[in-house]
Design an enzyme around this catalytic site. Sequence first.
Site, PDB file in Angstrom:
ATOM      1  N   GLY A 122       0.773  -1.224   0.000  1.00  0.00           N
ATOM      2  CA  GLY A 122       0.000   0.000   0.000  1.00  0.00           C
ATOM      3  C   GLY A 122       0.805   1.274   0.000  1.00  0.00           C
ATOM      4  CB  SER A 123      -0.420   4.489   1.215  1.00  0.00           C
ATOM      5  OG  SER A 123      -0.012   5.818   1.325  1.00  0.00           O
ATOM      6  CB  SER A 124       4.592   6.433   0.212  1.00  0.00           C
ATOM      7  OG  SER A 124       3.746   7.525  -0.088  1.00  0.00           O
ATOM      8  CB  SER A 125       0.502   7.390   4.107  1.00  0.00           C
ATOM      9  OG  SER A 125       0.271   8.404   3.162  1.00  0.00           O
ATOM     10  CB  SER A 126       3.049   2.378   5.263  1.00  0.00           C
ATOM     11  OG  SER A 126       1.827   1.799   4.873  1.00  0.00           O
TER      12      SER A 126
END
Length: 142
Positions: free
Chosen positions: A59-63
């Site tokens: 998933g997201s680079s916000s991880s």
Amino acid sequence: MIGIPLSPGVTTAPLLLLDEPLSFWGGSDVATGEIIDVRHPQRGTSAAGRVLAFDGSRGSSSSSTVLAEQIRRGVAPAAILLRRPDAIVALAAIVARELYAIEVPVVVLSAGDFDALPRTGTATVAATDESAEVRIDETGRR
């Protein structure tokens, strides 16, 4: 086992081997470290204070932001073992080291070593910027 270090640190903690990749953003509670992804087979399990072993993030680079915040709050995994390099996970550990002076070792194992990880046990992870070693005290095999 010898691995490739992505972030240094030393720790000993119970091993948590995930059955599937995990997105920290939306898949892990930032306040507790619990896996909250409703589709993840280990939903409800806490990764806080454990040596988390999984293929890599999903998933997201916000991880990176979520994992770095978990590290700051003290509810992150004690170390992370990966089957393949993962820039999102490594970035979180590097940022936490620089901003909060907290080291969470992140190590990439060979596919053979990763696949040989036991289902349960205690893992000792010792990583520097140049080298990494992982020892497992097994209490069961998968």
